[in-house]
Structures are given as structure tokens and as C-alpha cells.
Design an enzyme around this catalytic site. Structure first.
Site, PDB file in Angstrom:
ATOM      1  N   GLU A 116       3.197  -2.103   2.504  1.00  0.00           N
ATOM      2  CA  GLU A 116       3.856  -0.793   2.423  1.00  0.00           C
ATOM      3  C   GLU A 116       5.340  -0.897   2.079  1.00  0.00           C
ATOM      4  O   GLU A 116       6.188  -0.254   2.707  1.00  0.00           O
ATOM      5  CB  GLU A 116       3.658  -0.016   3.732  1.00  0.00           C
ATOM      6  CG  GLU A 116       2.216   0.381   3.958  1.00  0.00           C
ATOM      7  CD  GLU A 116       2.010   1.294   5.167  1.00  0.00           C
ATOM      8  OE1 GLU A 116       2.985   1.534   5.919  1.00  0.00           O
ATOM      9  OE2 GLU A 116       0.876   1.764   5.365  1.00  0.00           O
ATOM     10  N   GLU A 168      -6.034   0.030   4.173  1.00  0.00           N
ATOM     11  CA  GLU A 168      -5.814   0.792   5.400  1.00  0.00           C
ATOM     12  C   GLU A 168      -6.385   2.184   5.182  1.00  0.00           C
ATOM     13  O   GLU A 168      -5.966   2.890   4.259  1.00  0.00           O
ATOM     14  CB  GLU A 168      -4.328   0.890   5.776  1.00  0.00           C
ATOM     15  CG  GLU A 168      -3.730  -0.382   6.333  1.00  0.00           C
ATOM     16  CD  GLU A 168      -2.329  -0.180   6.897  1.00  0.00           C
ATOM     17  OE1 GLU A 168      -2.067   0.909   7.480  1.00  0.00           O
ATOM     18  OE2 GLU A 168      -1.502  -1.090   6.745  1.00  0.00           O
TER      19      GLU A 168
END
Length: 502
Positions: free
Chosen positions: A173, A292
Site C-alpha cells: 500500500e 487484501e
């Protein structure tokens, strides 16, 4: 009653089922590791301190791959802290989750757990506070047989055989301002490319995952993928995608249609990646690692936000999942399978306690949350080829996604065993659907199993005291009539039908 039907034919195929779509995620967050996977002294713990009851549930769930060790945690993690004699390992602060990390569990413990769980490891490297040298050193420690300082150190640490980790995530991320070492797309793209080159100089045949957007709603979504892939296109195999969904107020219709957003996310990432490939005149296709995804409510982590004190393994984001959540998870799995031609890996986040399908208590039991069941049944029975089916059903108006079909479905066909599996969600929160599927293209068919996940109380959940309050039950309305599979799908329900073909 509303009615809807599926059109399925064995000649129309999306792609083979990617077994790694049934992956999960283990991060050093909350009690996922400590008290989840690892609890020395627990009545079921083995010689490595691994909880046997949790391992048994992981195997039952059918998890095929696990991404580790993060997540936000990895962007401040020093992998060297988690290897060697436990008594010599340093205790550190983890700024990502404001907790204390003892490092009692690290790479070698994870790999021992992975072998016992029979899963493939997907390892993430720290490109937040660290970089190329540390990634290559971790690769050497983990994978080189012996004869170098780092590989011999692994042997000294009790792991004589190389771990042979094939799939590596280049950071986590990195588009997120919350991330330690957050970078612009240009900064991250160059770092990811140089890290990939260096790692491939050690092992050319690795599978590498570049960080995509950490959400479709990010302001940089699309532009981020374009820039990052401009730098990394020929050096990586996958680009990541992350998505979490939750019930907003009492908007059940929008929540049940969450997979519409996931579907758009996948299509848009594919379109961006293919545009970069066309611009570079490359014949290569970048795949998606949806590493995710889940339903996640307690993003504030605790009732008061982040922990106020630095503590070890606090209870963070321990959502109690409901029937409604399980139906949405089943629908998200349907979407991932529908895109088997481009989604190569998917990891439900996370595995134990923290936003997880499995819960456990210290010195106590472990149990299945509601979302465990659609995952386990889909992982067990989605085999062979994903079929390119068509849905003909009424639509439902949602506040977030506009008009959506009330039915969401996927089917898989295993020609070797003659098994056909059909997974269907009724997204309508209020009305049942009379469901039919024409099976003429398959010849004679026998219904071997029909399972329903539904409840009059959509907010029922499993607890330590009632671990089986929410569980699949026989789908009593299901039957094969000639060449047609028929069933009544209750409101807000997930169903699975298995048929034996002759």
C-alpha cells in the site's frame, strides 16, 4: 415471487480455477499471530508453539496461500529481528498499529507453520523504511541453499533446507499516506523496478507483485497503476488490489451488492494494465493479486481508535461476522472466480482474530465465524474450469451501485470428475427468488449436494458460547427436474449446488 435463471454451457469457459484465489493473509496485527497462530502453552499447542485447533480449522477452510508479514506492519519491519534464538531477538515498537512487537514469531516460525498448514507462502518485503539491499538479503537468507553468510545463518538458525519462496510482494500500500515510507507513484515505481531487477539477479524465475492502489476510492487510483506499471511492466507478474466493504447504516441492498464495486475495480485495473502494455508494445499480460479483501467494520481498531498504550498483541478489529456478512463474502468469492482469467492470487484479510474467519481465545477454544463457511465450501468444490455463464434476473435499485441484478452467480466444471458446482447469491434483502438453471448442455445430471446459508436473523453471529449458531444447512427446495436445476433462494442468501454429470 421473483424468478431468475442462469444459462450455462460447458463450451463457454473463462479460465481454469486458480487455486491461489483461496488465499489468506497473516499480519502482525492485533492477535492474528500471537494468540492466533502462535500460543505456546495452549492445550493444543505443538512443539513449535503453534495452536493445533487453529491449524485444523485452517486446513478445513481450504486456504491455499498466505501473504505474510503484512500489511502496514511490513513497512517498518526488520526481518532480521525475527530470526535466530528467540531469547536474543529484540523487542521493538510497531508504529503501524501502535503495539509492541516481541519478534518471538518470525520467518522461520511462519515457514514451519506454512508447511504444517500445507499452504504456499507469499512473502512481502519492506519498501517503506528499507529498500533494495534488505530485500535481496532476505531473499538470500530464505532461498539460497547454503555456502553464503546469510544462507548459512538460516541453517544455523535451524532451517537447513531453503524455504523456496516463489512469490514476493514489493512493499504494501505504498500509495497510502498512512503507510510508513509512503511514496509517490514515480518514487515507488522506480524503487519497485530496481528491487525487482536485483531480486531477479539472484533468482530469475520469482513471481513478483507490484503495489497497486489500496482502494478503488483513492484519489490516485488509475494514475498510480499507470505510472507504476510504466516502470515495472516487464519486471513484475502481478499488480495488487485491496478492497474492504461494510454495511453503511441499514443500507442492506448496497452492502449485498458490494461485489459490483469489486467487479469494476478488477475491470478498471485490467484496462489500465493492458493500456500500459499496449503503449509499451508488450505481449505480456499483467495479472492481479487481490491480496487484501474482506468485510471490515472496525477500521478504528478499538472503540476509542488506535491503542493509547503500547501493548503486546491487543485486541484489534475483532469483528463478529453476521449472516449478512457471510452472504457478501460468498458474493465477493463469486466475483474473484468470475475473473479467473486475470485474478491469479487473492488473499482474504486476515486469517485469525483480526477481521478474520477464525476466532480464538487465549487458553480457550477456536471457532468458525459465519464468513468461514462460504469460503471453505467454495475452496473445496470450485474445481476445473470457470464457466462463462449468463444471468437473467430482475434488478434491484441500490443507493451506491445503481441498478444491479438480484442474482450473482458462478459455476465451475471439472470434466475429469464430472462435477458441476454452482454458487449463487440472492442480493435482494427482502424478496425470495425462484431460481432455475438449464443443464441440457451437460447431459443427464444428478444433484449430489445443495447447501444454503440464510437466516431470518441477518445479524446472527457465531460466538465462543454459540460457535455453530450460523452454519450452512441443506437446501431443501433444490431439485433437478429433467434437465433443469430449480431452487427457491431466500432473501439475502448464499447457495451452493453440486451436480454429478454423466
Amino acid at each position: 415471487m421473483q424468478s431468475g435463471k442462469l444459462s450455462i454451457d460447458p463450451a463457454f469457459v473463462v479460465a481454469p480455477v486458480n487455486r491461489r484465489v483461496f488465499g489468506s493473509f497473516v499480519e502482525h496485527m492485533g492477535r492474528c499471530v500471537y494468540g492466533g497462530l502462535y500460543e505456546p502453552g495452549h492445550p493444543t499447542a505443538d512443539e513449535d508453539g503453534l495452536r493445533g485447533d487453529v491449524l485444523e480449522l485452517v486446513r478445513e477452510m481450504g486456504v491455499t496461500a498466505v501473504r505474510y508479514p503484512g500489511g502496514n506492519f511490513v513497512s517498518g519491519y526488520r526481518w532480521e529481528d525475527g530470526v535466530g534464538p528467540v531469547e536474543d531477538r529484540p523487542t521493538r515498537l510497531d508504529p503501524a498499529w501502535k503495539t509492541i512487537e516481541t519478534n518471538a514469531f518470525g520467518l522461520n516460525e511462519f515457514m514451519r507453520w506454512a508447511r504444517k498448514a500445507d499452504i504456499e507462502p507469499v512473502m512481502a518485503v519492506n519498501l517503506g523504511t528499507r529498500g533494495i539491499a534488505e530485500a535481496v538479503e532476505l531473499l538470500e537468507y530464505a532461498n539460497h541453499p547454503k555456502g553464503t553468510a546469510l544462507s548459512d545463518l538460516r541453517v544455523e538458525h535451524g532451517a537447513p533446507e531453503p524455504h523456496a519462496i516463489r512469490t514476493w510482494c514489493l512493499g504494501n500500500e505504498m500509495d497510502g499516506p498512512w503507510q510508513l515510507g509512503h511514496k509517490t507513484a514515480e518514487e515507488y515505481g522506480r524503487l519497485a523496478a530496481e528491487t525487482a531487477r536485483a531480486m531477479r539477479q539472484v533468482e530469475p524465475d520469482l513471481e513478483l507483485v507490484a503495489c497497486g492502489s489500496s482502494g478503488r476510492g483513492m484519489a490516485t487510483f488509475g494514475a498510480w497503476e499507470d505510472t507504476v506499471l510504466e516502470h515495472t511492466y516487464e519486471l513484475v507478474d502481478h499488480v495488487s488490489a485491496h478492497a474492504y466493504y461494510e454495511l453503511d447504516g441499514d443500507d442492506r441492498a448496497s452492502f449485498l451488492a458490494s461485489s459490483v464495486d469489486m467487479d469494476k475495480f478488477i475491470r478498471e485495473v485490467v484496462a489500465t494494465a493492458d493500456a500500459v502494455g499496449a503503449r509499451l508494445k508488450s505481449s505480456k499480460k499483467i495479472m492481479i493479486s487481490f491480496d487484501e479483501w474482506n468485510v471490515w467494520y472496525n477500521k478504528a481498531l478499538t472503540e476509542s481508535g488506535l491503542p493509547t498504550d503500547w501493548t503486546e498483541a491487543p485486541r484489534l478489529s475483532e469483528d463478529a461476522y453476521t449472516v449478512l456478512d457471510a452472504v457478501v463474502v460468498g458474493s465477493l468469492l463469486i466475483t474473484l472466480l468470475q475473473h479467473s482469467d486475470r485474478v491469479a492470487i487473492a488473499c482474504q484479510a486476515q486469517l485469525v482474530n483480526t477481521i478474520a474467519p477464525i476466532r480464538s481465545e487465549p487458553d480457550g477454544p477456536a471457532w468458525r465465524q459465519s464468513i468461514f463457511h462460504p469460503f471453505a465450501l467454495t475452496a473445496r468444490h470450485a474445481r476445473g474450469q470457470v464457466l462463462d455463464l449468463r444471468v437473467d434476473a430482475p434488478t434491484l435499485t441500490t443507493a451506491k451501485h445503481g441498478e444491479v441484478a438480484v442474482l450473482d452467480a458462478v459455476a465451475t466444471h471439472d470434466a475429469e470428475t464430472g462435477q458441476l458446482a454452482v454458487f449463487v447469491v440472492n442480493r435482494d434483502p427482502a424478496e425470495a427468488v425462484a431460481f432455475a438453471t438449464d443443464l441440457r448442455g451437460f447431459g443427464a445430471a444428478t444433484l449430489t449436494e445443495a447447501v444454503l446459508l440464510a437466516d431470518d436473523d441477518l445479524f446472527a453471529a457465531n460466538t465462543m458460547d454459540e460457535p455453530d449458531r450460523v452454519a450452512p444447512r441443506p437446501h431443501t427446495s433444490a431439485a433437478v427436474d429433467g434437465t433443469t436445476l430449480r431452487a427457491e433462494l431466500p432473501p439475502a442468501s448464499w447457495s451452493m449446488f453440486r451436480l454429478q454429470l454423466s
